[in-house]
Motif scaffolding. Structure first.
Motif, PDB file in Angstrom:
ATOM      1  N   ARG A 321       0.467  -1.258   0.041  1.00  0.00           N
ATOM      2  CA  ARG A 321       0.082   0.309   0.651  1.00  0.00           C
ATOM      3  C   ARG A 321       0.766   1.411   0.234  1.00  0.00           C
ATOM      4  O   ARG A 321       0.541   2.295  -0.698  1.00  0.00           O
ATOM      5  CB  ARG A 321      -1.078   0.144   0.960  1.00  0.00           C
ATOM      6  CG  ARG A 321      -2.085  -0.540   0.530  1.00  0.00           C
ATOM      7  CD  ARG A 321      -3.380  -0.439   1.822  1.00  0.00           C
ATOM      8  NE  ARG A 321      -2.809  -0.415   3.446  1.00  0.00           N
ATOM      9  CZ  ARG A 321      -2.572   0.923   3.731  1.00  0.00           C
ATOM     10  NH1 ARG A 321      -2.916   2.236   4.078  1.00  0.00           N
ATOM     11  NH2 ARG A 321      -2.301   0.396   5.618  1.00  0.00           N
ATOM     12  N   GLN A 322       1.968   0.906   0.198  1.00  0.00           N
ATOM     13  CA  GLN A 322       2.747   2.425   1.009  1.00  0.00           C
ATOM     14  C   GLN A 322       3.646   2.236  -0.333  1.00  0.00           C
ATOM     15  O   GLN A 322       4.019   3.876  -1.036  1.00  0.00           O
ATOM     16  CB  GLN A 322       4.318   2.019   1.421  1.00  0.00           C
ATOM     17  CG  GLN A 322       3.742   2.078   3.756  1.00  0.00           C
ATOM     18  CD  GLN A 322       2.856   3.400   3.690  1.00  0.00           C
ATOM     19  OE1 GLN A 322       2.281   3.528   3.963  1.00  0.00           O
ATOM     20  NE2 GLN A 322       3.795   4.436   3.728  1.00  0.00           N
ATOM     21  N   ASP A 323       3.935   1.589  -1.254  1.00  0.00           N
ATOM     22  CA  ASP A 323       4.488   1.931  -2.929  1.00  0.00           C
ATOM     23  C   ASP A 323       3.815   2.184  -3.658  1.00  0.00           C
ATOM     24  O   ASP A 323       4.015   3.085  -4.586  1.00  0.00           O
ATOM     25  CB  ASP A 323       4.922   0.062  -3.027  1.00  0.00           C
ATOM     26  CG  ASP A 323       5.472   0.424  -4.328  1.00  0.00           C
ATOM     27  OD1 ASP A 323       6.386   1.201  -4.532  1.00  0.00           O
ATOM     28  OD2 ASP A 323       4.923   0.310  -6.141  1.00  0.00           O
ATOM     29  N   HIS A 325       0.386   4.363  -2.204  1.00  0.00           N
ATOM     30  CA  HIS A 325       0.219   5.752  -1.940  1.00  0.00           C
ATOM     31  C   HIS A 325      -1.283   5.899  -2.104  1.00  0.00           C
ATOM     32  O   HIS A 325      -2.242   6.107  -1.977  1.00  0.00           O
ATOM     33  CB  HIS A 325       0.847   6.224  -2.978  1.00  0.00           C
ATOM     34  CG  HIS A 325       2.115   6.704  -3.261  1.00  0.00           C
ATOM     35  ND1 HIS A 325       3.086   7.235  -2.449  1.00  0.00           N
ATOM     36  CD2 HIS A 325       3.161   6.777  -4.588  1.00  0.00           C
ATOM     37  CE1 HIS A 325       4.520   7.292  -2.899  1.00  0.00           C
ATOM     38  NE2 HIS A 325       3.797   7.210  -4.197  1.00  0.00           N
ATOM     39  N   ILE A 326      -1.591   4.064  -0.758  1.00  0.00           N
ATOM     40  CA  ILE A 326      -2.606   4.030  -0.861  1.00  0.00           C
ATOM     41  C   ILE A 326      -2.666   4.587   0.469  1.00  0.00           C
ATOM     42  O   ILE A 326      -2.633   3.369   1.245  1.00  0.00           O
ATOM     43  CB  ILE A 326      -3.708   2.712  -1.545  1.00  0.00           C
ATOM     44  CG1 ILE A 326      -3.383   2.697  -2.234  1.00  0.00           C
ATOM     45  CG2 ILE A 326      -4.750   2.502  -0.465  1.00  0.00           C
ATOM     46  CD1 ILE A 326      -3.797   1.307  -2.892  1.00  0.00           C
ATOM     47  N   VAL A 327      -3.691   5.526   1.361  1.00  0.00           N
ATOM     48  CA  VAL A 327      -4.108   5.711   2.504  1.00  0.00           C
ATOM     49  C   VAL A 327      -5.352   6.018   3.180  1.00  0.00           C
ATOM     50  O   VAL A 327      -6.419   6.366   2.451  1.00  0.00           O
ATOM     51  CB  VAL A 327      -3.091   7.238   2.744  1.00  0.00           C
ATOM     52  CG1 VAL A 327      -3.151   7.307   3.823  1.00  0.00           C
ATOM     53  CG2 VAL A 327      -1.195   7.679   2.451  1.00  0.00           C
TER      54      VAL A 327
END
Length: 331
Positions: A321-323, A325-327
Motif C-alpha cells: 500500500r505504501q508503494d 500511496h494508498i492511505v
C-alpha cells in the motif's frame, strides 16, 4: 467445547458458522449486531441463544469464550483488542489489521494476556491442497518463480459504478482489492517463500479512491513472484509455481480446488483435489485443535508459526500500500 460469539452477520460469517456446524468442537452461543432485528434473525437461523447490540455487554458476557470477527476491515483492530482484554480468544477475518502499528500494538496486548489465542482466518493456507503445494515444492530441484491470480467480480462494484461507496470499496473502512482477495495471494507467497526483499504494487484505482484491481511484484533473492487480483473483473487464469522443467499448476490461488504437478517429462499428476462443501472447515479444525489443547507442544509450535505468518503478511500488505500511496482514512 468452544463457545463461539460472532461479530458480523454477512455471508462470510454464515459460511464460517456453517463450517462449525459440522464440527463437534464448537457451539455458537452469541451474536452481536448493531441492529437487534439482524442479531435475532441470525441467531434464530443458526441456533444461538444470546444476542447483543451493545459491544461492551457482548464482551463482558460469559456466554462465549472465543469470538469470530467479520466486521469491516477498519473495525478489526479495536474489536480484537477489546476481545483480548476481555479474556476472549480471537478469530479475525483477513486482513486482521490495516497497518504495522496496529499489528505491533496488538502483539503487545497478546503478550500481556498469554492465556488468549489469536488467529487470522486465512483459510487457504489451512487446506489439504495448500499442504500438497508445500510438499511438492520441497521435492523440486529449484524454484524459479511463481504467479498467483485470484479475481472475482464483486456485486458491490455495481454500487461503485452507480456512484455509491460500499464498505469494501471505501478508504474509510480500509477496503480495496489488495485488502480482500489480494490477502489470499500474499498469504500464498509469504507462506511458501517467506518475506520478500522488495515489493511493488501497481493498482487500478476506482472512483472511491481504493484499488479495484492490481498487480503486485514480490522480489526474492533468486526469483520473483507476481500477484494478480481483482474485485472489478473475473478471471479463470491458473496460477503456477515454476521450477526448471517442472511446475505446479493451481486452478485458483484463493480457492485451491485442484493442484497438479507437471514433471520434467511433461507428465501431469493431480496432487490435490480436496473440495469440501464448505472451504472454511479446515481452518476451523486447525483453530479448534489449538484452542482445546493449548499446552500441547506441537500445537504451540503451530500457533507461533501462524502468528508469525500473520505478522509477515501484515508487513507485506502495508508495504504494498505504501508503494502505491494508498492511505486509509484516519491512518
Amino acid at each position: 467445547m468452544i463457545k463461539l460469539g460472532i461479530i458480523g452477520t454477512n455471508w462470510i460469517t454464515q459460511q464460517f458458522v456453517g463450517a462449525i456446524k459440522s464440527l463437534k468442537e464448537y457451539d455458537l452461543t452469541a451474536v452481536y449486531s448493531r441492529r437487534v432485528e439482524t442479531a435475532e434473525e441470525f441467531a434464530s437461523e443458526n441456533g444461538a441463544r444470546d444476542t447483543f447490540t451493545d459491544l461492551n455487554e457482548f464482551f463482558n458476557s460469559d456466554v462465549f469464550d472465543t469470538v469470530y470477527i467479520a466486521s469491516p476491515n477498519s473495525l478489526h483492530f479495536e474489536q480484537a483488542k477489546q476481545a483480548v482484554e476481555s479474556g476472549k480468544n480471537v478469530i479475525v477475518e483477513k486482513p486482521a489489521f490495516s497497518n504495522q502499528q496496529q499489528m505491533a500494538e496488538f502483539q503487545e496486548i497478546l503478550s500481556a494476556h498469554p492465556e488468549v489465542k489469536f488467529f487470522e482466518a486465512a483459510r487457504n493456507i489451512h487446506t489439504a491442497n495448500f499442504h500438497a503445494i508445500e510438499k511438492q515444492i520441497n521435492q523440486m530441484e529449484e524454484i524459479t518463480g511463481a504467479e498467483f491470480t485470484y479475481s472475482k467480480y464483486s456485486s458491490r462494484y455495481d454500487k461503485v459504478l452507480a456512484g455509491e461507496e460500499p464498505n469494501v470499496f471505501s478508504l474509510k473502512y480500509a477496503g480495496g482489492a489488495l485488502q480482500d482477495l489480494g490477502v489470499y495471494t500474499v498469504y500464498d507467497a509469504v507462506t511458501l517463500f517467506g518475506l520478500p526483499d522488495e515489493v511493488a504494487y501497481f493498482p487500478t484505482l476506482v472512483n472511491t479512491g481504493v484499488d479495484g484491481k492490481g498487480t503486485a511484484v514480490l522480489k526474492y533473492a533468486d526469483f520473483t513472484v507476481v500477484l494478480n487480483f481483482s474485485k472489478m473483473s473475473n478471471s479463470e487464469m491458473t496460477s503456477e509455481v515454476s521450477g526448471l522443467k517442472d511446475f505446479i499448476e493451481i486452478d485458483d490461488a484463493g480457492e485451491l480446488t485442484e493442484i497438479s504437478y507437471h514433471d520434467t517429462e511433461g507428465k501431469r499428476t493431480v496432487i490435490g483435489n480436496t473440495n469440501l462443501d464448505n472451504p472454511m472447515i479446515e481452518e476451523a479444525v486447525d483453530f479448534a485443535k489449538v484452542l482445546l489443547a493449548p499446552d500441547d507442544a506441537e500445537n504451540q509450535k503451530l500457533y507461533r508459526y501462524w502468528n508469525q505468518l500473520s505478522i509477515n503478511v501484515n508487513k507485506v500488505l502495508y508495504n504494498l500500500r505504501q508503494d502505491a500511496h494508498i492511505v486509509f482514512v484516519n491512518e
